[in-house]
Design a protein around this motif. Structure first.
Motif, short mmCIF file in Angstrom:
data_model
loop_
_atom_site.label_atom_id
_atom_site.label_comp_id
_atom_site.label_asym_id
_atom_site.label_seq_id
_atom_site.Cartn_x
_atom_site.Cartn_y
_atom_site.Cartn_z
N LEU A 128 0.84 -1.35 0.03
CA LEU A 128 0.07 -0.26 -0.04
C LEU A 128 0.76 1.33 -0.02
CD1 LEU A 128 -3.11 0.37 0.04
CD2 LEU A 128 -2.83 0.67 2.40
N ALA A 129 1.96 1.24 0.78
CA ALA A 129 2.88 2.49 0.83
C ALA A 129 3.53 2.65 -0.59
CB ALA A 129 3.93 2.04 1.95
N VAL A 130 3.82 1.56 -1.24
CA VAL A 130 4.63 1.61 -2.38
C VAL A 130 3.50 2.25 -3.46
CG1 VAL A 130 5.26 0.28 -4.35
CG2 VAL A 130 6.40 -0.19 -2.06
N ILE A 131 2.14 1.78 -3.41
CA ILE A 131 1.11 2.16 -4.60
C ILE A 131 1.17 3.75 -4.21
CG2 ILE A 131 -1.05 1.99 -4.86
CD1 ILE A 131 -1.00 -0.88 -4.20
N ALA A 132 0.75 4.05 -2.88
CA ALA A 132 0.74 5.26 -2.68
C ALA A 132 1.91 6.43 -3.23
CB ALA A 132 0.48 5.71 -1.17
N GLY A 168 3.77 10.15 -9.73
CA GLY A 168 3.32 10.45 -10.89
C GLY A 168 2.65 11.75 -10.95
N ALA A 169 1.72 12.03 -9.99
CA ALA A 169 1.43 13.49 -9.94
C ALA A 169 2.40 14.50 -9.87
CB ALA A 169 0.24 13.59 -8.63
N MET A 179 5.07 18.91 -12.67
CA MET A 179 6.33 19.40 -13.09
C MET A 179 6.56 19.53 -14.62
SD MET A 179 10.50 17.87 -12.11
CE MET A 179 10.32 16.83 -13.33
N PHE A 180 6.25 18.45 -15.37
CA PHE A 180 6.14 18.38 -16.84
C PHE A 180 5.45 19.56 -17.64
CE2 PHE A 180 7.48 13.76 -16.62
CZ PHE A 180 8.86 14.14 -16.49
N ALA A 181 4.28 19.57 -16.89
CA ALA A 181 3.07 20.65 -17.46
C ALA A 181 3.73 21.94 -17.33
CB ALA A 181 1.95 20.48 -16.64
N ARG A 182 4.44 22.29 -16.02
CA ARG A 182 4.89 23.66 -15.66
C ARG A 182 6.11 24.05 -16.81
NH1 ARG A 182 9.29 24.60 -12.28
NH2 ARG A 182 8.89 22.53 -11.33
#
Length: 50
Positions: free
Chosen positions: A17-21, A27-28, A33-36
């Motif tokens: 669960l920690a890895v998934i989070a 990803g967010a 960062m890429f959008a900026r």
């Protein structure tokens, strides 16, 4: 239902669960960062500078 119980109650499940989070958070972060960076590059191209 048993899988969800295992996910939230065992050390292995909690680690998963920690890895998934972490992956979702990463990803967010990269998406923002890429959008900026793309927005900054577009503004620089519009101004004619690099």
């Amino acid at each position: 239902m048993e899988a969800i119980k295992i996910l939230f109650t065992t050390p292995t499940g909690l680690g998963s669960l920690a890895v998934i989070a972490f992956i979702i958070g990463m990803g967010a972060f990269f998406a923002r960062m890429f959008a900026r960076k793309m927005r900054e590059d577009a503004e620089a191209a519009r101004r004619g500078g690099n």
